[in-house]
Design an enzyme around this catalytic site. Structure first.
Site, PDB file in Angstrom:
ATOM      1  N   HIS A  43      47.136  14.993 -16.924  1.00  0.00           N
ATOM      2  CA  HIS A  43      48.404  14.277 -17.018  1.00  0.00           C
ATOM      3  C   HIS A  43      48.197  12.817 -16.676  1.00  0.00           C
ATOM      4  O   HIS A  43      47.348  12.499 -15.835  1.00  0.00           O
ATOM      5  CB  HIS A  43      49.448  14.888 -16.070  1.00  0.00           C
ATOM      6  CG  HIS A  43      50.843  14.584 -16.475  1.00  0.00           C
ATOM      7  ND1 HIS A  43      51.459  13.404 -16.132  1.00  0.00           N
ATOM      8  CD2 HIS A  43      51.717  15.274 -17.231  1.00  0.00           C
ATOM      9  CE1 HIS A  43      52.673  13.400 -16.655  1.00  0.00           C
ATOM     10  NE2 HIS A  43      52.855  14.512 -17.333  1.00  0.00           N
ATOM     11  N   ASP A  80      52.935  22.309 -19.966  1.00  0.00           N
ATOM     12  CA  ASP A  80      52.745  23.049 -21.213  1.00  0.00           C
ATOM     13  C   ASP A  80      51.888  24.300 -21.051  1.00  0.00           C
ATOM     14  O   ASP A  80      51.936  25.184 -21.901  1.00  0.00           O
ATOM     15  CB  ASP A  80      52.134  22.125 -22.273  1.00  0.00           C
ATOM     16  CG  ASP A  80      53.119  21.065 -22.718  1.00  0.00           C
ATOM     17  OD1 ASP A  80      54.253  21.442 -23.063  1.00  0.00           O
ATOM     18  OD2 ASP A  80      52.778  19.874 -22.698  1.00  0.00           O
TER      19      ASP A  80
HETATM   20  N1  CMC Z   1      40.864  18.556 -21.416  1.00  0.00           N
HETATM   21  C1  CMC Z   1      39.653  18.003 -21.258  1.00  0.00           C
HETATM   22  N2  CMC Z   1      39.450  16.782 -20.766  1.00  0.00           N
HETATM   23  C2  CMC Z   1      40.529  16.086 -20.398  1.00  0.00           C
HETATM   24  C3  CMC Z   1      41.823  16.589 -20.532  1.00  0.00           C
HETATM   25  C4  CMC Z   1      41.959  17.875 -21.063  1.00  0.00           C
HETATM   26  N3  CMC Z   1      43.170  18.433 -21.213  1.00  0.00           N
HETATM   27  N4  CMC Z   1      42.708  15.692 -20.082  1.00  0.00           N
HETATM   28  C5  CMC Z   1      42.001  14.642 -19.683  1.00  0.00           C
HETATM   29  N5  CMC Z   1      40.686  14.882 -19.875  1.00  0.00           N
HETATM   30  C6  CMC Z   1      39.579  13.983 -19.557  1.00  0.00           C
HETATM   31  C7  CMC Z   1      39.350  13.020 -20.710  1.00  0.00           C
HETATM   32  O1  CMC Z   1      38.431  13.509 -21.637  1.00  0.00           O
HETATM   33  C8  CMC Z   1      38.860  11.809 -19.976  1.00  0.00           C
HETATM   34  O2  CMC Z   1      37.487  12.002 -19.657  1.00  0.00           O
HETATM   35  P1  CMC Z   1      36.436  10.818 -19.848  1.00  0.00           P
HETATM   36  O3  CMC Z   1      36.933   9.724 -18.936  1.00  0.00           O
HETATM   37  O4  CMC Z   1      35.166  11.438 -19.463  1.00  0.00           O
HETATM   38  O5  CMC Z   1      36.528  10.444 -21.301  1.00  0.00           O
HETATM   39  C9  CMC Z   1      39.618  11.838 -18.659  1.00  0.00           C
HETATM   40  O6  CMC Z   1      39.975  13.198 -18.447  1.00  0.00           O
HETATM   41  C10 CMC Z   1      40.860  10.973 -18.666  1.00  0.00           C
HETATM   42  O7  CMC Z   1      41.621  11.314 -19.839  1.00  0.00           O
HETATM   43  P2  CMC Z   1      42.591  10.320 -20.584  1.00  0.00           P
HETATM   44  O8  CMC Z   1      42.808  10.800 -21.971  1.00  0.00           O
HETATM   45  O9  CMC Z   1      42.127   8.910 -20.411  1.00  0.00           O
HETATM   46  O10 CMC Z   1      43.905  10.508 -19.726  1.00  0.00           O
HETATM   47  P3  CMC Z   1      45.333  10.132 -20.207  1.00  0.00           P
HETATM   48  O11 CMC Z   1      46.128   9.830 -19.008  1.00  0.00           O
HETATM   49  O12 CMC Z   1      45.285   9.109 -21.269  1.00  0.00           O
HETATM   50  O13 CMC Z   1      45.824  11.489 -20.917  1.00  0.00           O
HETATM   51  C11 CMC Z   1      46.796  13.511 -21.441  1.00  0.00           C
HETATM   52  C12 CMC Z   1      46.751  12.326 -20.447  1.00  0.00           C
HETATM   53  C13 CMC Z   1      47.942  14.410 -21.049  1.00  0.00           C
HETATM   54  C14 CMC Z   1      47.016  12.984 -22.848  1.00  0.00           C
HETATM   55  C15 CMC Z   1      45.465  14.269 -21.374  1.00  0.00           C
HETATM   56  O14 CMC Z   1      45.293  14.813 -20.097  1.00  0.00           O
HETATM   57  C16 CMC Z   1      45.368  15.353 -22.434  1.00  0.00           C
HETATM   58  O15 CMC Z   1      44.947  15.073 -23.570  1.00  0.00           O
HETATM   59  N6  CMC Z   1      45.779  16.622 -22.108  1.00  0.00           N
HETATM   60  C17 CMC Z   1      45.823  17.663 -23.099  1.00  0.00           C
HETATM   61  C18 CMC Z   1      47.119  17.584 -23.888  1.00  0.00           C
HETATM   62  C19 CMC Z   1      48.298  18.047 -23.062  1.00  0.00           C
HETATM   63  O16 CMC Z   1      48.253  19.046 -22.399  1.00  0.00           O
HETATM   64  N7  CMC Z   1      49.403  17.287 -23.160  1.00  0.00           N
HETATM   65  C20 CMC Z   1      50.635  17.587 -22.435  1.00  0.00           C
HETATM   66  C21 CMC Z   1      50.918  16.550 -21.418  1.00  0.00           C
HETATM   67  S1  CMC Z   1      52.147  16.981 -20.195  1.00  0.00           S
HETATM   68  C22 CMC Z   1      53.605  17.401 -20.988  1.00  0.00           C
HETATM   69  C23 CMC Z   1      54.031  16.531 -22.091  1.00  0.00           C
HETATM   70  O17 CMC Z   1      54.003  15.312 -22.016  1.00  0.00           O
HETATM   71  O18 CMC Z   1      54.422  17.088 -23.098  1.00  0.00           O
END
Ligand code: CMC
Length: 377
Positions: free
Chosen positions: A263, A314
């Site tokens: 998140h 989710d």
């Molecule tokens: N699975 C694997 N790795 C992850 C995940 C995940 N679900 N989430 C974050 N990471 C890793 C990512 O690969 C990155 O690693 P590195 O720095 O080595 O490249 C690190 O954690 C930071 O990730 P980020 O994408 O920079 O973080 P963010 O704040 O931009 O993304 C997020 C937040 C929710 C988009 C992301 O955690 C994600 O893609 N989660 C999966 C999709 C998901 O479940 N979304 C629902 C969000 S909550 C409810 C809603 O809003 O609907």
């Protein structure tokens, strides 16, 4: 004018993009409050209708206020007829979120207050949007699967009607309560991507339906609300609880994201996941099938051990919705039914104290250069 530097990782991380009295999130301790009320208390004691009032008015309703709201929601359940033609004509492959977005757009064109962005009209439109979105999602699904639509009951709650319209029978009261809790938990979440999209649209002084259309298109993406459907896809791919870790290891080795984890704001467990985990177990036990709950627990354990990530809202909503008999393709639209409360509250708040939202971007393209005529390129 000096431009603030871009946050190191982009994505507007950590940027305060506005003021709101609707929702407070403490990402370090995993706390979520709507207008000062802890989400855990609301999930335990409140109803979706009461939560809508809280978001729209900033206070919990009195008994007469809640009765007035329930009456207004009941009186506005039926959308204008044209929305059913779109449902019947939509191609089989059409995503239900695209259909909902299109139907809300249609409703906007024919709304009796379509030309009025004043607070009174915004409230009336918010009531219609919240009342009708569940009807749109459930009835469109029946139309698209060849089932006869059933009539909503204006004396019953949004949660009761959602189950009734989708399944066509008298819903179980404990299932109704579980749906109500899901609606409360998904209703509002600060400056999330879809709410930001809604606010950007509203801040041009565009209307509430246009802003909600922006929000629906934004919620659909798999990094936002679309994640709940992908969680279910993942659960269906798992061989069994024992084979879960190897499956997750493979996903992570291929640098894939595991949906339902991570998140932007929470550095610990999303408090909504804590509540939904319990409901996932209870629903599974009550419906005599704990498979999805057990698989979700196994995924959670593996992802935490392998990657240190915590579940977000989710993760457990997938197994909860499945136990309630919601088809996977409706998971994100059902999230939208709930978030309609938060979107509309944010749009009302934006219209009340508005300034155009227009950030800057840092230019990283070519330096100034002379135009080259087509014949010389
Ligand atoms: N699975 C694997 N790795 C992850 C995940 C995940 N679900 N989430 C974050 N990471 C890793 C990512 O690969 C990155 O690693 P590195 O720095 O080595 O490249 C690190 O954690 C930071 O990730 P980020 O994408 O920079 O973080 P963010 O704040 O931009 O993304 C997020 C937040 C929710 C988009 C992301 O955690 C994600 O893609 N989660 C999966 C999709 C998901 O479940 N979304 C629902 C969000 S909550 C409810 C809603 O809003 O609907």
């Amino acid at each position: 004018m000096a431009v603030a530097p871009l946050a190191p990782k982009g994505g507007l991380e950590g940027i305060i993009a506005g003021r709101s009295a609707l929702c407070e999130i403490d990402g370090e301790t995993g706390k979520l409050l709507y207008a000062g009320y802890d989400i855990a208390d609301l999930a335990e004691h409140s109803s979706f209708e009461e939560t809508c009032w809280l978001l729209w008015h900033g206070e919990l309703p009195t008994q007469p206020e809640l009765a007035t709201l329930a009456q207004a929601l009941g009186a506005n359940l039926e959308p204008r007829a044209t929305v059913w033609d779109v449902a019947a004509d939509a191609p089989e492959c059409a995503d239900p979120m695209d259909l909902l977005r299109t139907q809300v757009s249609l409703l906007g064109m024919s709304d009796p207050d379509c030309a009025d962005n004043g607070e009174h009209a915004d409230h009336a439109k918010a009531i219609r949007l919240v009342a009708q979105s569940g009807v749109l999602v459930a009835t469109s699904e029946r139309i698209r699967t060849g089932l006869r639509p059933v009539d909503p009951d204006p004396t019953r709650s949004i949660a009761w009607n959602l189950l009734h319209l989708l399944h066509g029978d008298e819903p179980d009261e404990q299932d109704v309560r579980a749906v109500d809790v899901c609606l409360i938990l998904h209703a509002e979440h600060g400056m999330n991507a879809s709410t930001f999209a809604a606010r950007v649209t509203a801040a041009t002084l565009s209307d509430i339906h246009s802003a909600v259309v922006s929000a629906i298109g934004t919620l659909k993406g798999p990094l936002h609300g679309g994640a709940n459907e992908r969680v279910m896809e993942l659960l269906r791919q798992l061989p069994d609880v024992d084979g879960t870790r190897a499956h997750i290891e493979q996903l992570l080795a291929n640098r894939k994201r595991v949906m339902g984890f991570g998140h932007r704001v929470y550095r610990t467990e999303d408090p909504r996941a804590t509540i939904l985990r319990r409901h996932s177990r209870d629903l599974g036990e009550r419906h005599g099938d704990t498979r999805w709950y057990e698989l979700t627990v196994a995924v959670e354990k593996s992802v935490h051990q392998l990657k240190g990530l915590y579940p977000n809202v989710d993760l457990y909503s997938a197994s909860v919705y499945t136990s309630l008999g919601f088809p996977q393709r409706l998971f994100t639209p059902i999230f939208a039914v709930s978030r309609m409360a938060g979107w509309t509250a944010n749009i009302i708040e934006q219209h009340r104290d508005n300034r155009l939202i227009r950030p800057d971007s840092e230019y990283v393209g070519a330096p100034p250069r002379p135009y080259v005529p087509l014949s010389e390129r």
